[in-house]
Design a protein around this motif. Structure first.
Motif, PDB file in Angstrom:
ATOM      1  N   LEU A  75       0.840  -1.195   0.000  1.00  0.00           N
ATOM      2  CA  LEU A  75       0.000   0.000   0.000  1.00  0.00           C
ATOM      3  C   LEU A  75       0.873   1.243   0.000  1.00  0.00           C
ATOM      4  CD1 LEU A  75      -2.724   1.623   0.551  1.00  0.00           C
ATOM      5  CD2 LEU A  75      -2.263   1.203   2.989  1.00  0.00           C
ATOM      6  N   LEU A  76       0.514   2.211  -0.824  1.00  0.00           N
ATOM      7  CA  LEU A  76       1.121   3.538  -0.788  1.00  0.00           C
ATOM      8  C   LEU A  76       0.078   4.547  -0.347  1.00  0.00           C
ATOM      9  CD1 LEU A  76       3.228   5.789  -1.478  1.00  0.00           C
ATOM     10  CD2 LEU A  76       2.249   5.789  -3.795  1.00  0.00           C
ATOM     11  N   VAL A  77       0.428   5.374   0.639  1.00  0.00           N
ATOM     12  CA  VAL A  77      -0.411   6.487   1.067  1.00  0.00           C
ATOM     13  C   VAL A  77       0.388   7.766   0.836  1.00  0.00           C
ATOM     14  CG1 VAL A  77      -1.628   7.578   2.982  1.00  0.00           C
ATOM     15  CG2 VAL A  77      -1.624   5.080   2.765  1.00  0.00           C
ATOM     16  N   ASN A  78      -0.020   8.546  -0.154  1.00  0.00           N
ATOM     17  CA  ASN A  78       0.681   9.769  -0.571  1.00  0.00           C
ATOM     18  C   ASN A  78      -0.232  10.958  -0.336  1.00  0.00           C
ATOM     19  OD1 ASN A  78       1.075  11.937  -2.691  1.00  0.00           O
ATOM     20  ND2 ASN A  78       2.942  10.771  -3.070  1.00  0.00           N
ATOM     21  N   LEU A  79       0.248  11.953   0.406  1.00  0.00           N
ATOM     22  CA  LEU A  79      -0.597  13.052   0.869  1.00  0.00           C
ATOM     23  C   LEU A  79      -0.590  14.265  -0.056  1.00  0.00           C
ATOM     24  CD1 LEU A  79      -0.501  11.250   3.364  1.00  0.00           C
ATOM     25  CD2 LEU A  79      -0.195  13.272   4.763  1.00  0.00           C
ATOM     26  N   ASP A 121       4.008   8.654   2.344  1.00  0.00           N
ATOM     27  CA  ASP A 121       4.739   9.750   1.699  1.00  0.00           C
ATOM     28  C   ASP A 121       4.083  11.051   2.126  1.00  0.00           C
ATOM     29  OD1 ASP A 121       6.045  11.556   0.052  1.00  0.00           O
ATOM     30  OD2 ASP A 121       6.024  10.234  -1.693  1.00  0.00           O
ATOM     31  N   PRO A 122       4.643  11.747   3.133  1.00  0.00           N
ATOM     32  CA  PRO A 122       4.010  12.933   3.716  1.00  0.00           C
ATOM     33  C   PRO A 122       4.306  14.206   2.919  1.00  0.00           C
ATOM     34  CG  PRO A 122       5.999  12.443   4.920  1.00  0.00           C
ATOM     35  CD  PRO A 122       5.891  11.387   3.834  1.00  0.00           C
ATOM     36  N   VAL A 123       3.735  14.299   1.744  1.00  0.00           N
ATOM     37  CA  VAL A 123       4.057  15.377   0.804  1.00  0.00           C
ATOM     38  C   VAL A 123       3.685  16.739   1.387  1.00  0.00           C
ATOM     39  CG1 VAL A 123       3.606  16.306  -1.493  1.00  0.00           C
ATOM     40  CG2 VAL A 123       3.716  13.820  -1.149  1.00  0.00           C
ATOM     41  N   ALA A 124       4.647  17.651   1.392  1.00  0.00           N
ATOM     42  CA  ALA A 124       4.439  19.061   1.757  1.00  0.00           C
ATOM     43  C   ALA A 124       3.938  19.255   3.177  1.00  0.00           C
ATOM     44  CB  ALA A 124       3.494  19.740   0.766  1.00  0.00           C
ATOM     45  N   VAL A 125       4.296  18.347   4.083  1.00  0.00           N
ATOM     46  CA  VAL A 125       3.858  18.515   5.460  1.00  0.00           C
ATOM     47  C   VAL A 125       4.700  19.586   6.151  1.00  0.00           C
ATOM     48  CG1 VAL A 125       3.043  16.150   5.650  1.00  0.00           C
ATOM     49  CG2 VAL A 125       5.386  16.702   6.339  1.00  0.00           C
ATOM     50  N   GLY A 126       4.159  20.076   7.249  1.00  0.00           N
ATOM     51  CA  GLY A 126       4.860  21.075   8.049  1.00  0.00           C
ATOM     52  C   GLY A 126       4.192  22.424   7.973  1.00  0.00           C
ATOM     53  N   SER A 127       4.147  23.008   6.788  1.00  0.00           N
ATOM     54  CA  SER A 127       3.590  24.351   6.639  1.00  0.00           C
ATOM     55  C   SER A 127       2.099  24.345   6.346  1.00  0.00           C
ATOM     56  CB  SER A 127       4.323  25.095   5.516  1.00  0.00           C
ATOM     57  OG  SER A 127       4.221  24.387   4.297  1.00  0.00           O
ATOM     58  N   LEU A 128       1.539  23.203   5.932  1.00  0.00           N
ATOM     59  CA  LEU A 128       0.125  23.121   5.573  1.00  0.00           C
ATOM     60  C   LEU A 128      -0.605  22.303   6.633  1.00  0.00           C
ATOM     61  CD1 LEU A 128       0.603  22.501   1.750  1.00  0.00           C
ATOM     62  CD2 LEU A 128      -0.073  24.628   2.868  1.00  0.00           C
ATOM     63  N   PRO A 129      -1.604  22.898   7.299  1.00  0.00           N
ATOM     64  CA  PRO A 129      -2.130  22.294   8.531  1.00  0.00           C
ATOM     65  C   PRO A 129      -2.925  21.012   8.348  1.00  0.00           C
ATOM     66  CG  PRO A 129      -3.387  24.267   7.952  1.00  0.00           C
ATOM     67  CD  PRO A 129      -2.199  24.226   7.035  1.00  0.00           C
ATOM     68  N   VAL A 130      -3.728  20.902   7.281  1.00  0.00           N
ATOM     69  CA  VAL A 130      -4.585  19.726   7.138  1.00  0.00           C
ATOM     70  C   VAL A 130      -3.750  18.477   6.919  1.00  0.00           C
ATOM     71  CG1 VAL A 130      -6.365  18.635   5.722  1.00  0.00           C
ATOM     72  CG2 VAL A 130      -6.578  21.040   6.348  1.00  0.00           C
ATOM     73  N   ARG A 131      -2.834  18.550   5.962  1.00  0.00           N
ATOM     74  CA  ARG A 131      -2.020  17.372   5.667  1.00  0.00           C
ATOM     75  C   ARG A 131      -1.030  17.077   6.789  1.00  0.00           C
ATOM     76  NH1 ARG A 131      -0.185  18.060   0.218  1.00  0.00           N
ATOM     77  NH2 ARG A 131      -1.816  19.623   0.103  1.00  0.00           N
ATOM     78  N   THR A 132      -0.594  18.100   7.509  1.00  0.00           N
ATOM     79  CA  THR A 132       0.338  17.858   8.612  1.00  0.00           C
ATOM     80  C   THR A 132      -0.336  17.059   9.723  1.00  0.00           C
ATOM     81  OG1 THR A 132       1.569  19.874   8.094  1.00  0.00           O
ATOM     82  CG2 THR A 132       1.827  18.965  10.311  1.00  0.00           C
ATOM     83  N   ALA A 133      -1.560  17.433  10.074  1.00  0.00           N
ATOM     84  CA  ALA A 133      -2.299  16.684  11.093  1.00  0.00           C
ATOM     85  C   ALA A 133      -2.555  15.251  10.627  1.00  0.00           C
ATOM     86  CB  ALA A 133      -3.609  17.389  11.415  1.00  0.00           C
ATOM     87  N   LEU A 134      -2.888  15.091   9.362  1.00  0.00           N
ATOM     88  CA  LEU A 134      -3.126  13.758   8.815  1.00  0.00           C
ATOM     89  C   LEU A 134      -1.843  12.935   8.834  1.00  0.00           C
ATOM     90  CD1 LEU A 134      -4.940  11.704   7.368  1.00  0.00           C
ATOM     91  CD2 LEU A 134      -4.355  12.846   5.210  1.00  0.00           C
ATOM     92  N   ALA A 135      -0.730  13.543   8.460  1.00  0.00           N
ATOM     93  CA  ALA A 135       0.553  12.831   8.471  1.00  0.00           C
ATOM     94  C   ALA A 135       0.893  12.352   9.869  1.00  0.00           C
ATOM     95  CB  ALA A 135       1.661  13.736   7.932  1.00  0.00           C
ATOM     96  N   GLU A 136       0.631  13.173  10.864  1.00  0.00           N
ATOM     97  CA  GLU A 136       0.909  12.769  12.242  1.00  0.00           C
ATOM     98  C   GLU A 136       0.022  11.599  12.660  1.00  0.00           C
ATOM     99  OE1 GLU A 136       0.330  16.471  14.205  1.00  0.00           O
ATOM    100  OE2 GLU A 136       2.348  17.228  13.707  1.00  0.00           O
ATOM    101  N   GLN A 137      -1.245  11.629  12.256  1.00  0.00           N
ATOM    102  CA  GLN A 137      -2.154  10.522  12.566  1.00  0.00           C
ATOM    103  C   GLN A 137      -1.681   9.234  11.904  1.00  0.00           C
ATOM    104  OE1 GLN A 137      -6.174  11.178  11.206  1.00  0.00           O
ATOM    105  NE2 GLN A 137      -6.970   9.346  12.218  1.00  0.00           N
ATOM    106  N   LEU A 138      -1.296   9.321  10.636  1.00  0.00           N
ATOM    107  CA  LEU A 138      -0.832   8.144   9.910  1.00  0.00           C
ATOM    108  C   LEU A 138       0.522   7.662  10.438  1.00  0.00           C
ATOM    109  CD1 LEU A 138      -1.899   9.327   6.376  1.00  0.00           C
ATOM    110  CD2 LEU A 138      -2.810   7.310   7.545  1.00  0.00           C
ATOM    111  N   ARG A 139       1.391   8.578  10.771  1.00  0.00           N
ATOM    112  CA  ARG A 139       2.692   8.215  11.364  1.00  0.00           C
ATOM    113  C   ARG A 139       2.492   7.353  12.601  1.00  0.00           C
ATOM    114  NH1 ARG A 139       4.829  13.154  14.344  1.00  0.00           N
ATOM    115  NH2 ARG A 139       3.124  12.435  15.686  1.00  0.00           N
TER     116      ARG A 139
END
Length: 269
Positions: free
Chosen positions: A68-72, A100-118
């Motif tokens: 499985l690939l999960v790309n944000l 693959d946590p694309v563009a995380v850090g500066s963008l809030p929605v994907r950053t929160a999602l990346a942390e949940q998936l991490r």
């Protein structure tokens, strides 16, 4: 299991052969910009792509896929729900999965999602230096999808992230780094043209998922995927006049790369 760089180099050819023989089914929840290129890269390498990214289908499919690939990259609301569902199902079924946590850090929605998936414990986390620093919790991310940190500056964050997830972390750059928190391997292959085409990084995450399906040593399979991918880029660049010709040449190189190419070109340390 501990493999030397020489052992990993020989394993890379073996793993590529396994991917081509088995044709692992890779479930991709990825961004809309790169769907076609990612599917074609998997097909060229010998794997089978499936783009199943809606809730109530993503979970059951992840449970029967080989990887499985999960790309944000473009996380719509529906995709976000599908990503969590698929990751949970993959864990329950023992399906290896790549975040693959694309563009995380500066963008809030994907950053929160990346942390949940991490925190669901991906088998592999793959990103550029700034993305890895951000998802580890030790930095604020880069400039969109572009890194503002160098790979060596992300090594300690990568090690810490690997320990936290219990998996492998791959940092992409001029020299790629792969670590499981203890072992660390550098791969000094590739070509700058990979950064000039859409999907040049994202498709690598899909290939990592395909390779993770063929052996339980996920550091070795991740190194193998990166090595195949970056050596193919070098072969393609030799035949290319620029980005427009590089993309098709790269797919051709993924399809034709063999043990002799890898033996001649792979630079692991």
């Amino acid at each position: 299991m501990s493999r030397t760089p020489a052992d990993l180099s020989s394993f890379t050819s073996e793993a590529l052969g396994r991917v081509r023989a088995r044709g692992p089914l890779v479930h991709c929840i990825t961004n809309s910009v790169v769907v076609n290129f990612t599917a074609n890269a998997l097909l060229a390498a010998g794997a089978a792509p499936a783009m199943v990214d809606i809730p109530d289908e993503a979970g059951p499919f992840a449970a029967v896929a080989d990887g499985l690939l999960v790309n944000l990259g473009t996380p719509t609301a529906e995709q976000r729900a599908a990503m969590v569902e698929a990751a949970e199902a993959a864990n329950a079924a023992g399906t290896p999965w790549v975040l693959d946590p694309v563009a995380v850090g500066s963008l809030p929605v994907r950053t929160a999602l990346a942390e949940q998936l991490r925190d669901l414990g991906p088998t592999v986390v793959r990103g550029n230096a700034s993305e890895i620093i951000a998802v580890s919790g030790s930095g604020g991310g880069g400039r969109g999808v572009d890194a503002t940190d160098d790979v060596e500056g992300a090594v300690e964050s990568a090690r810490a992230l690997a320990v936290r997830t219990g998996g492998v972390v791959a940092v992409s750059g001029a020299v790629d780094v792969v670590t499981d928190g203890e072992r660390l391997v550098r791969i000094a292959n590739g070509d700058p043209l990979l950064t000039r085409i859409t999907g040049g990084g994202c498709a690598l995450g899909a290939l990592m998922a395909a390779f993770a399906a063929v052996d339980d040593d996920r550091l070795a399979t991740t190194v193998a995927a990166v090595t195949v991918y970056t050596v193919a880029a070098e072969l393609a660049a030799k035949q290319s006049a620029g980005p427009g010709t590089f993309g098709p040449a790269f797919l051709d190189a993924l399809a034709s790369i063999d043990a002799a190419d890898l033996d001649a070109r792979a630079r692991l340390s």
